[in-house]
Design an enzyme around this catalytic site. Structure first.
Site, PDB file in Angstrom:
ATOM      1  N   HIS A 267      49.335  75.701  56.506  1.00  0.00           N
ATOM      2  CA  HIS A 267      50.166  76.190  57.613  1.00  0.00           C
ATOM      3  C   HIS A 267      51.227  75.155  57.947  1.00  0.00           C
ATOM      4  O   HIS A 267      50.932  73.967  58.067  1.00  0.00           O
ATOM      5  CB  HIS A 267      49.303  76.465  58.846  1.00  0.00           C
ATOM      6  CG  HIS A 267      50.095  76.869  60.055  1.00  0.00           C
ATOM      7  ND1 HIS A 267      50.243  76.050  61.165  1.00  0.00           N
ATOM      8  CD2 HIS A 267      50.813  77.986  60.324  1.00  0.00           C
ATOM      9  CE1 HIS A 267      50.991  76.666  62.059  1.00  0.00           C
ATOM     10  NE2 HIS A 267      51.351  77.844  61.587  1.00  0.00           N
ATOM     11  N   SER A 268      52.463  75.607  58.064  1.00  0.00           N
ATOM     12  CA  SER A 268      53.564  74.755  58.497  1.00  0.00           C
ATOM     13  C   SER A 268      53.704  73.545  57.565  1.00  0.00           C
ATOM     14  O   SER A 268      53.814  73.711  56.344  1.00  0.00           O
ATOM     15  CB  SER A 268      53.332  74.324  59.951  1.00  0.00           C
ATOM     16  OG  SER A 268      54.431  73.620  60.458  1.00  0.00           O
ATOM     17  N   LEU A 269      53.698  72.346  58.111  1.00  0.00           N
ATOM     18  CA  LEU A 269      53.823  71.142  57.293  1.00  0.00           C
ATOM     19  C   LEU A 269      52.668  71.003  56.314  1.00  0.00           C
ATOM     20  O   LEU A 269      52.822  70.424  55.233  1.00  0.00           O
ATOM     21  CB  LEU A 269      53.901  69.907  58.198  1.00  0.00           C
ATOM     22  CG  LEU A 269      54.016  68.546  57.512  1.00  0.00           C
ATOM     23  CD1 LEU A 269      55.297  68.451  56.687  1.00  0.00           C
ATOM     24  CD2 LEU A 269      53.950  67.416  58.525  1.00  0.00           C
TER      25      LEU A 269
END
Length: 868
Positions: free
Chosen positions: A438-440
């Protein structure tokens, strides 16, 4: 190895094997418990309705505080109605089986804790030594490096330490929860039997075995009963046993004066029962329904083996107080469990189980720059600055060559550690492993997957600088971006231009007397690197710090190079004439300025990142709410196998391929952090729309159905017009040239596959597969309002959970005798937005979805009539 002495002779198994809560072992637990000698004394020995032999185990909803003994909780003898939850039936059987193995040791540890709570802490050395002696079997049975191992419960996510009565998480650092053995129960006013604390239950068990109701006497209140005084936290606590022969009843009372109120006992008194009895409430409460649901899920998890493991890698924001990856993964797990009951068949559910494990790479990672950033943070809008520091700064830390290595090591180490923990508890595991980033976290996971073959690579952002200096400033000699060094470039200048002897010799003598060891050492090392193969260069990079420490060797090599340069100058002086003196003076000045600028230039070198080899192969990589696309664009990277320079028509393109079987990029259309990935794999996909993730209640939402309906109508109209136009042209050409066969041959030719389409097929497993999958935005909500929480809502989004769930079960047929259809084409593609599960209850959402072609037609006819 400690063997069971209490089991009958027909069961010859070691204790660690019994602790494995697998389907093969759990099926024998009930039979083993019923036939064990230790269990026989807990059977019902009378015919009283208040007598039973069922034991249930409970765990506290509130975690234990630090340095608090389990004996201090609960503070009262009777637990609160909603303070404790029951374990599932099979989990209780597994815990009870292990308890019967070392009952004497466990009870001894528990009584010591109660004594310590009542008289105060004693010397911890003695207590700890006794505790270690009592739980010595644990260290003998499980020789794991300082790792707690107990009875696996709740699908293997938690384990129970019976010596300390703790329930603790296995795959993350969490708080301990109090475990309670429910053998004696009490009921006050309601219909639910609540467990009593173990110290009170043990005293009641002793009175029961002595059948104290046979020694009844008249109590001061007039009741003909046997009184048993109990030691507990309540003053004057006692039990009253009444009845004759095998029919007895018991009540719990806390009248400190010694006089019992018979009316209260008969009406609202606390009645006692031996053995567990289910609730008889005609209308169970929400807590009771929740407990039943969790028990059913725990029993399911204890029977079905894990065949797919998913590591959930978080992104930014885990340093915030309210951010908790464990809770996010728990929410995602509960959503998938609920959706699995609706969208998966019984055969699919009984064949495999998916285990979602959080990977907390940021927790416990201390970066030296954090303290410096905290010191320079302004006081204005402090809360906002703290939030930005805990979120966006993680991206900056990863882009920094100083902290990139620490972050990569943290993620890789956590993934391998979690996988090895899982293997210790599931030996011989042959299932699949996937990663949810998720995300980074998706960027970190992608970089690790791209470096499973070549474990050493420059810092991810270094490629930008490398290409810039290589193509924009080729004449600028930067130490690590060019294969040559300062000294070699200077040597070429000296050979091409005449020099003034005295000034140059003075400068060279100053340079040799006061060298910059670090700069010249790097230059000399790069001269040596120019003739090395790739593997030799990698070994040299690893030993760079060791070579730098050898100052004498570096100085010696530098002096030899200066002497060689002096000899070349003398040779030029002998061949050059006085006619070149003026030009030589200018060249000497230019050379001096060039040397001085090179000496005064800031040091620049390319840091290398060492990646760790994962101990498992990744089946599917899910990038959710991912900024991976913009990271790849900034690095000038494309996804491929390194042969696409001609396809991309750019010389400085770098290609990488993640080590996974399939890859998906899932994003919300209004997520400000997410970006597409397909255009960086195949440029023909630039104008193609991402695939819509289906609505979890079937079909598409209202506005999306309208939009696609109008777009498809326009496309089909244009296609019909184009077809008529082309048909007219073909008819004319046939009449003129009479070469119908050649035209038909031209029409039958298939389009040639491009390099990008081959890469797409490799990443998706299908010629028409897609990487980008877009969620459907809500119908009646403003886009900017959706953008606020879209990036953090993936953990709670049922559409995302259903898409991933169906993909994880894609290889399992719906029925035992059916086969899985290959996902070739859009119609069979997993997550097709037009597929409807007939078992779903879509009546509530029918007005808001386009889930049926018939409904779409009816709606269109009604719309046309209303418009007329």
């Amino acid at each position: 190895m400690v063997k069971s002495e209490d089991l009958n002779s027909g069961v010859d198994e070691t204790f660690p094997d019994l602790l494995k809560n697998t389907p093969s072992n759990i099926a024998r637990l009930e039979d083993v418990i019923e036939h064990s000698k230790a269990r026989q004394k807990y059977h019902a020995q009378t015919g009283s309705p208040s007598d039973g032999g069922d034991v249930r185990w409970y765990f506290c909803k509130i975690p234990l505080a630090n340095n608090v003994l389990s004996a201090a909780v609960p503070p009262t003898e009777l637990v609160g109605k909603s303070d404790y939850f029951r374990f599932g039936m099979r989990d209780s059987l597994a815990i009870e089986a292990s308890f019967l193995q070392g009952e004497e040791e466990f009870l001894s540890c528990w009584w010591r804790e109660y004594a310590e709570c009542s008289i105060g802490p004693r010397e911890r050395q003695i207590s700890d030594s006794k505790m270690d002696k009592g739980s010595a079997w644990s260290s003998e049975l499980y020789e794991i490096e300082e790792e707690r191992v107990g009875v696996p419960v709740k699908g293997g996510l938690y384990e129970v330490d019976l010596a300390k009565r703790h329930c603790f998480p296995v795959y993350w650092n969490g708080e301990n929860r109090r475990v309670l053995r429910g053998h004696w129960f009490a009921r006050k006013g309601g219909l639910d039997w609540l467990p009593l604390r173990e110290d009170v239950a043990e005293q009641l068990e002793v009175a029961y075995r002595r059948q104290v109701w046979h020694r009844r006497t008249f109590q001061p209140s007039g009741l003909f009963a046997a009184r048993v005084d109990l030691q507990g936290s309540t003053t004057g606590l006692h039990a009253l046993f009444t009845g004759e022969d095998d029919t007895w009843e018991a009540w719990l009372n806390a009248d400190s004066s010694g006089f019992s109120n018979i009316a209260s006992l008969a009406g609202n008194g606390i009645k006692l029962r031996r053995g567990y009895s289910p609730s008889n409430s005609p209308k169970p409460t929400q807590d009771e329904l929740r407990q039943r649901k969790e028990e059913e899920m725990d029993d399911y998890c204890s029977q079905v083996p894990v065949q797919h493991l998913v590591f959930m890698v978080h992104g930014i924001g885990q340093r915030l107080e309210k951010s908790n990856l464990v809770d996010d993964v728990a929410n995602f797990r509960h959503i998938t469990e609920s959706l699995a009951e609706q969208h998966l068949t019984a055969h699919q559910l009984g064949t495999q189980r998916v285990l979602f494990i959080p990977c907390q790479w940021r927790k416990g990672l201390k970066l030296s720059g954090e303290s410096a950033v905290e010191k320079i943070t302004l006081d204005g809008v402090r809360g906002l600055r703290v939030m930005l520091s805990a979120t966006a700064h993680d991206v900056l830390y990863y882009m920094s060559p100083i902290y990139c290595q620490n972050i990569i090591d943290s993620v890789s180490t956590q993934l391998n550690r979690l996988y090895l923990k899982f293997l210790k508890r599931n030996p011989g595991y042959e299932g699949k492993v996937s990663i949810y980033g998720h995300s980074l976290g998706s960027v970190l996971s992608y970089d690790i997957l791209c470096h499973q073959e070549n474990l050493s690579s420059p810092c991810p952002m270094d490629s930008v600088h490398r290409e810039y200096y290589k193509h924009e400033n080729p004449s600028l000699a930067v130490k690590d971006y060019c294969s040559g060094s300062y000294s070699s470039s200077l040597k070429n200048d000296a050979l091409s231009e005449p020099e003034h002897e005295r000034d140059v010799h003075d400068f060279l003598s100053d340079l040799s007397n006061a060298p910059n060891e670090k700069t010249d050492a790097l230059s000399k090392l790069e001269n040596m690197n120019a003739g090395l193969p790739a593997d030799g260069l990698e070994r040299l990079t690893k030993n760079e710090h060791e070579n730098m420490s050898n100052r004498d060797e570096v100085i010696r090599m530098l002096r030899e190079e200066v002497d060689s340069l002096k000899a070349k100058l003398k040779e030029l002086e002998s061949h050059g004439g006085s006619q070149h003196s003026k030009e030589g003076l200018g060249s000497e000045k230019h050379l001096y300025e060039k040397l001085a600028s090179a000496e005064d230039a800031p040091e620049s070198y390319s840091p290398y990142i060492k990646y760790t080899k994962l101990q498992f192969k990744v089946d599917t990589f899910f990038a959710v709410g991912s900024p991976l696309g913009v990271f790849l664009a900034l690095r000038n990277l494309r996804i491929g196998i390194g042969r696409g320079q001609q396809y991309w028509e750019e010389e400085n393109i770098i290609e990488q391929m993640p080590a996974c079987r399939q890859m998906f990029n899932i994003f919300h259309p209004y997520d400000p952090v997410a970006y597409r990935v397909e255009p960086l794999v195949c440029k023909e996909y630039i104008n193609k729309r991402p695939v819509l993730v289906p609505y979890h209640r079937g079909g598409k939402r209202l506005h999306i159905g309208f939009q696609e309906f109008s777009e498809d109508l326009a496309v089909r109209t244009q296609a019909v017009l184009d077809h008529l136009k082309s048909a007219r042209v073909k008819i004319l050409s046939v009449c003129q040239s009479k070469k119908t066969e050649s035209i038909e041959g031209d029409n039958s030719e298939e389009e040639e596959e491009t390099y990008g389409s081959i890469m797409m097929e490799r990443l998706t497993g299908s010629k028409e597969g897609h990487i980008d999958h877009m969620l459907q935005d809500k119908t009646f909500e403003h886009p900017y309002l959706q953008a606020i929480g879209s990036h953090t809502n993936y953990w709670r989004d049922p559409d995302t959970a259903l898409f991933i769930l169906k993909h994880l079960y894609r290889d399992i047929p719906e029925e035992p005798n059916s086969s899985v259809k290959p996902s070739d084409g859009k119609k069979n593609e997993i997550g097709s937005a037009d597929r409807i599960d007939p078992r779903e209850n879509v009546e509530e959402e029918l007005p808001l979805t386009f889930a049926d072609n018939t409904m779409v037609g009816n709606f269109s006819r009604k719309a046309k009539k209303s418009m007329k």
